[in-house]
Scaffold this active site. Structure first.
Site, short mmCIF file in Angstrom:
data_model
loop_
_atom_site.label_atom_id
_atom_site.label_comp_id
_atom_site.label_asym_id
_atom_site.label_seq_id
_atom_site.Cartn_x
_atom_site.Cartn_y
_atom_site.Cartn_z
N GLY A 183 0.81 -1.21 0.00
CA GLY A 183 0.00 0.00 0.00
C GLY A 183 0.84 1.27 0.00
N THR A 184 1.90 1.27 0.78
CA THR A 184 2.71 2.49 0.89
C THR A 184 3.33 2.85 -0.45
OG1 THR A 184 3.18 1.98 3.20
CG2 THR A 184 4.67 3.53 2.11
N ASN A 220 -8.59 3.68 8.03
CA ASN A 220 -7.95 2.61 8.79
C ASN A 220 -8.12 2.77 10.30
OD1 ASN A 220 -6.15 4.82 7.79
ND2 ASN A 220 -4.87 4.06 9.46
N GLN A 229 -7.84 -0.53 3.07
CA GLN A 229 -8.69 -1.12 4.12
C GLN A 229 -10.05 -1.55 3.57
OE1 GLN A 229 -7.91 -1.90 7.26
NE2 GLN A 229 -5.90 -0.92 7.34
N HIS A 270 -1.49 -7.79 2.55
CA HIS A 270 -1.47 -8.29 3.93
C HIS A 270 -2.65 -7.80 4.78
CE1 HIS A 270 0.23 -4.89 6.49
NE2 HIS A 270 0.48 -4.40 5.30
N THR A 302 12.37 -6.62 -10.49
CA THR A 302 12.00 -7.98 -10.88
C THR A 302 10.64 -8.34 -10.32
OG1 THR A 302 14.30 -8.64 -11.00
CG2 THR A 302 12.69 -10.41 -10.71
N CYS A 343 1.31 2.16 11.81
CA CYS A 343 2.46 2.92 11.34
C CYS A 343 2.79 4.07 12.29
CB CYS A 343 2.19 3.46 9.94
SG CYS A 343 1.49 2.21 8.87
N1 PLP Z 1 -3.16 2.75 3.50
C1 PLP Z 1 -3.93 2.34 4.51
C2 PLP Z 1 -5.31 2.87 4.63
C3 PLP Z 1 -3.43 1.44 5.45
O1 PLP Z 1 -4.21 1.05 6.47
C4 PLP Z 1 -2.09 0.98 5.31
C5 PLP Z 1 -1.50 0.08 6.34
O2 PLP Z 1 -1.65 0.29 7.53
C6 PLP Z 1 -1.35 1.41 4.22
C7 PLP Z 1 -1.90 2.31 3.33
C8 PLP Z 1 0.04 0.93 3.98
O3 PLP Z 1 0.02 -0.37 3.41
P1 PLP Z 1 1.30 -1.31 3.46
O4 PLP Z 1 1.44 -1.78 4.88
O5 PLP Z 1 0.98 -2.43 2.52
O6 PLP Z 1 2.46 -0.51 2.99
#
Ligand code: PLP
Length: 394
Positions: free
Chosen positions: A69-70, A156, A184, A206, A242, A335
């Site tokens: 996600g990040t 989230n 989410q 995940h 890759t 996070c």
């Molecule tokens: N965006 C949201 C709404 C999330 O809840 C999260 C993870 O907590 C992320 C992005 C980041 O995803 P990732 O852990 O796969 O980098």
């Protein structure tokens, strides 16, 4: 037995997904290699891509595989803004909601600090909902200056589901690009990116029973965000590196499982969520429920999210005291864990910093049971009392 109530941070990898990943990893082959093993690995990736796209209402050619996600959010925000302003220097404004995850918030702030963009923040109402008309009014201040609008699909921390379809349609009418962080949302809501008409959307494996370190970014076919990393030119030159065949399989299987079981699982989790919320209120501890909540509702609040404000103590104290009893919850975003600051989401909803300090998130998932919920509720009164006696200091 540990009671794990932090599925929004990460949720267990489904056993059949673990098996399929292990099986895929046994085969050698870089999907970009031209020999037989390489072509076999490529076929695995492309099959996974088709299945991922089918689950999300995307086209396979719109799916860019990423590390999660990040990374997806970073490419969406920075890549789109850089591409837009390179084409038209007047297009450098971002319209963003004030309740975004840090994976969106921080790239936006970084662009502004670097002098590459300006931002118009759109704040939510008291239940965390960002009004579509407010977002579009921010665009209308000067549509020609907008490089990107970004509003997450579901929050989230407090589980509020945003009206992305209306925002996406309004952006389309105005000729501006729209990104949504759907990380989410996909496990718990019907997500059809094509029907919603979004240009970009971030997904992470995940959060739905797949592995950590794999995700996807939906990128509309006529859009070409600038790459953040340069290299082999994989993934339409948007994301070099890759290709991870095993990860792609893991994401595809986890998504298919989520889609197949979504309706029944949402109803099951919403019943557990409602018990957490009504049970916590009934304890007479002055606890407040944060966000929109109607018992049984799975459309305006995520079925798996319960978020409480406990007055007179800090969420961190509650978290550690619960943990000592084998009950694992969160104060909000994983996070941000360890950072003793009130949540920007709860503050944006209009709460006082002192009240926001008492945030506690209970998030449910595939392994959650009624017994987990009852153990949490049974532990809460003593934990709150001890946290309050500790002076509530964070
Ligand atoms: N965006 C949201 C709404 C999330 O809840 C999260 C993870 O907590 C992320 C992005 C980041 O995803 P990732 O852990 O796969 O980098």
């Amino acid at each position: 037995m540990t009671v794990y109530l932090d599925h929004a941070a990460t949720t267990p990898v489904l056993p059949h997904v673990v098996e399929a990943i292990a099986e895929t990893m046994r085969a050698v082959g870089n999907p970009s290699s031209l020999h037989t093993s390489g072509r076999a690995a490529r076929a695995v990736v492309e099959d996974a891509r088709e299945r991922i796209a089918a689950c999300l209402g995307s086209r396979p050619s719109e799916i860019v595989l990423t590390s999660g996600g990040t990374e997806s959010d970073n490419i969406a925000v920075k890549g789109t803004v850089w591409a837009a302003s390179a084409q038209d220097p007047a297009r450098r404004r971002i319209v963003a909601s004030g309740v975004e995850h840090h994976a969106v918030l921080d790239p936006v702030t970084a662009l502004v600090e670097a002098g590459d963009a300006e931002v118009t923040w759109v704040e939510p109402g008291p239940c965390g909902l960002v009004a579509a008309q407010d977002v579009l009014a921010a665009v209308d201040e000067d549509p020609g200056s907008v490089a990107l609008v970004t509003v997450m699909w579901a929050n989230n921390e407090v589980g509020t589901v945003q009206d992305v379809a209306t925002i996406a349609a309004g952006c389309r009418e105005r000729g501006v690009r729209f990104h949504t962080d759907a990380v989410q949302a996909v496990a718990h809501l019907p997500v059809d990116l094509g029907a919603a008409g979004v240009d970009l959307a971030a997904v992470s494996a995940h959060k739905l029973g797949g592995p950590v370190g794999v995700g996807a970014l939906h990128v509309a076919r006529d859009l070409r965000p600038m790459p953040l990393s340069h290299g082999g030119g994989q993934e339409r030159d948007i994301r070099s590196g890759t290709l991870d065949a095993a990860g792609a399989v893991g994401l595809a299987l986890a998504l298919e499982h989520a889609v197949e079981h979504r309706a029944a699982e949402s109803a099951r989790l919403a019943a557990l969520r409602d018990r957490v919320l009504s049970g916590a209120l009934a304890l007479d501890l002055g606890i407040e429920v944060t966000g929109c909540w109607e018992p049984g509702d799975t459309t305006t609040r995520l079925a798996n999210n319960a978020h409480l404000l406990v007055p007179g103590c800090s969420g961190d104290s509650l978290l550690y005291l619960l943990d000592a009893q084998g009950i694992e919850v969160s104060t909000g975003s994983a996070c941000q864990a360890g950072v003793p600051r009130p949540s920007h989401v709860v503050l944006a909803m209009g709460y006082d910093p002192e009240v926001a300090r008492g945030s506690l998130r209970i998030s449910l998932g595939s392994t959650s049971t009624e017994d987990d919920v009852e153990r949490f509720l049974a532990a809460l009164p003593e934990v709150v009392e001890r946290a309050r006696r500790a002076g509530g200091a964070a």
